[in-house]
Design a protein around this motif. Structure first.
Motif, mmCIF file in Angstrom:
data_model
loop_
_atom_site.group_PDB
_atom_site.id
_atom_site.type_symbol
_atom_site.label_atom_id
_atom_site.label_comp_id
_atom_site.label_asym_id
_atom_site.label_seq_id
_atom_site.Cartn_x
_atom_site.Cartn_y
_atom_site.Cartn_z
ATOM 1 N N GLU A 200 31.667 49.083 35.969
ATOM 2 C CA GLU A 200 32.153 48.065 36.900
ATOM 3 C C GLU A 200 32.172 48.595 38.333
ATOM 4 O OE1 GLU A 200 36.036 45.130 37.452
ATOM 5 O OE2 GLU A 200 35.978 46.610 35.839
ATOM 6 N N GLY B 35 40.847 39.765 44.966
ATOM 7 C CA GLY B 35 40.319 39.117 43.779
ATOM 8 C C GLY B 35 39.021 39.773 43.357
ATOM 9 N N ARG B 36 38.020 38.951 43.057
ATOM 10 C CA ARG B 36 36.756 39.490 42.555
ATOM 11 C C ARG B 36 35.968 40.239 43.625
ATOM 12 N NH1 ARG B 36 36.326 33.956 42.720
ATOM 13 N NH2 ARG B 36 34.915 33.127 44.308
ATOM 14 N N ARG C 153 27.663 39.472 47.093
ATOM 15 C CA ARG C 153 28.975 39.337 46.467
ATOM 16 C C ARG C 153 30.169 39.475 47.410
ATOM 17 N NH1 ARG C 153 30.928 43.485 41.760
ATOM 18 N NH2 ARG C 153 33.095 42.872 41.588
ATOM 19 N N MET D 116 37.839 45.123 45.840
ATOM 20 C CA MET D 116 37.931 44.266 44.652
ATOM 21 C C MET D 116 39.088 44.738 43.790
ATOM 22 S SD MET D 116 35.029 45.367 41.861
ATOM 23 C CE MET D 116 35.254 46.867 40.883
ATOM 24 N N GLY D 117 39.691 43.801 43.059
ATOM 25 C CA GLY D 117 40.705 44.132 42.079
ATOM 26 C C GLY D 117 42.059 44.511 42.626
ATOM 27 N N ARG E 124 42.577 39.519 38.369
ATOM 28 C CA ARG E 124 41.760 40.346 39.263
ATOM 29 C C ARG E 124 40.431 39.707 39.642
ATOM 30 N NH1 ARG E 124 38.289 44.402 36.751
ATOM 31 N NH2 ARG E 124 38.085 44.041 34.506
ATOM 32 N N HIS E 125 40.063 38.605 39.003
ATOM 33 C CA HIS E 125 38.843 37.896 39.371
ATOM 34 C C HIS E 125 39.140 36.593 40.106
ATOM 35 C CE1 HIS E 125 36.537 40.768 37.075
ATOM 36 N NE2 HIS E 125 37.253 40.515 35.999
ATOM 37 N N THR E 126 40.350 36.471 40.634
ATOM 38 C CA THR E 126 40.736 35.264 41.352
ATOM 39 C C THR E 126 39.957 35.128 42.654
ATOM 40 O OG1 THR E 126 42.660 34.016 42.112
ATOM 41 C CG2 THR E 126 42.592 36.342 42.692
ATOM 42 N N ASP E 127 40.012 33.950 43.270
ATOM 43 C CA ASP E 127 39.332 33.742 44.547
ATOM 44 C C ASP E 127 39.989 34.593 45.631
ATOM 45 O OD1 ASP E 127 37.666 31.882 43.388
ATOM 46 O OD2 ASP E 127 38.859 30.151 44.022
#
Length: 321
Positions: A279, A117-118, A292, A81-82, A148-151
């Motif tokens: 997080e 992304g996410r 997730r 992630m990120g 950073r939370h994009t698909d």
């Protein structure tokens, strides 16, 4: 590619307070890390002396390894992630699978670019029928907070632009070099380029003075701004350079990494890039519970288990230790 350490140390990255504003010549020595059963990598970033170069936050160099009688790279499904992962090969092939349904064999000088992304999960393996040698680099790019939370998505670019000069061929992996622009998606001002030099070549490569840079030697004997750089090592160059002198004593291959200094402070642990302990803790629990990050279908084996978090809270700090 995953960080397979079973006791990974948290990396505190980002922030402009430790960016070297003038040209420097700072040699970064690699740390040797076992990756799976048969692959050992030389980890250049994060380094004890320097955590990031622009948004580049992780660099592993591996090979050349003779895997004729070995399974080669075998990295089970694991989460990210990120960040973005950049797969770059000089020899061999890597089969990429991910939880968005992507299935792609990456070959030398083809860009495999995965934007987590996410949340995403993926696996990487040498195909059952593979070339004798495996040689390449795996890199991560930190995503800024706005993206950073994009698909999650995956890009494969087999044809990349090149810049040529006498004795030099530069393949633009990400970003822009001397007017040639990679088709790969970036979210911060960034450069990644693969440089091939012939024996005796002396060139001066144009740079962006506002970027900070580092050079990784993949093979051969080369002097970077007058500094001899053995294969598997990286030279951090700081900012403020309009050009970079290179001189090859033999045929040589390098990676040039650069970017605008990354302003945000980060927490990087295992395969996650976040902004706080909470997080990271939540991402670990989501991977452990099977939520997730999705499922990687088709890989013959179990996913990686997340290691234990360190006893103290993870805190974002500066770019150097």
């Amino acid at each position: 590619m995953s960080n397979l350490d079973r006791a990974p140390e948290p990396s505190v990255c980002g922030g402009r307070g430790f960016v070297v504003a003038e040209p420097v010549r700072e040699l970064l020595s690699p740390r040797h890390v076992k990756l799976g059963e048969s692959t050992e990598v030389r980890r250049l970033l994060p380094n004890l002396g320097r955590r990031m170069i622009g948004a580049w936050a992780f660099v592993d160099h591996y090979g050349p390894d003779d895997i004729a009688d070995e399974p080669g790279m075998q990295v089970p499904p694991h989460p990210h992630m990120g960040l973005q992962t950049v797969s770059w090969l000089h020899e061999g092939e890597v089969l990429h699978r991910d939880s968005t349904g992507s299935l792609q064999t990456i070959r030398p000088r083809e860009l495999g670019l995965m934007t987590s992304g996410r949340a995403i999960s993926h696996s990487e393996e040498s195909p059952k029928s593979h070339a004798r040698f495996l040689h390449g680099a795996q890199l991560w790019v930190a995503l800024p907070d706005a993206h950073r939370h994009t698909d999650p998505h995956f890009e494969h670019h087999p044809d990349l632009p090149t810049v040529t000069a006498p004795g030099l061929t530069a393949t633009v992996i990400l970003g822009d070099l001397d007017g040639s622009t990679s088709p790969g998606t970036t979210y911060t001002p960034l450069l990644g380029a693969d440089l091939t030099l012939t024996e005796g070549a002396e060139v001066r490569l144009p740079l962006e003075p506002d970027f900070e840079y580092g050079v990784l030697t993949m093979s051969g004997k080369v002097h970077v701004d007058g500094v001899p750089l053995p294969p598997g090592s990286m030279l951090y160059l700081g900012c403020g350079r309009p050009e970079l002198p290179l001189r090859a004593e033999s045929d040589a291959k390098l990676m040039l990494l650069g970017g605008e200094p990354f302003a945000e402070e980060l927490v990087m642990w295992w395969n996650f890039v976040g902004r706080s302990h909470e997080e990271i803790e939540r991402a670990r629990e989501d991977w452990r519970s099977g939520s997730r990050f999705g499922e990687v279908k088709g890989y013959d084996g179990d996913p990686l288990l997340a290691p234990e978090l360190p006893p103290g809270p993870l805190k974002p700090r500066g770019r150097v230790r």
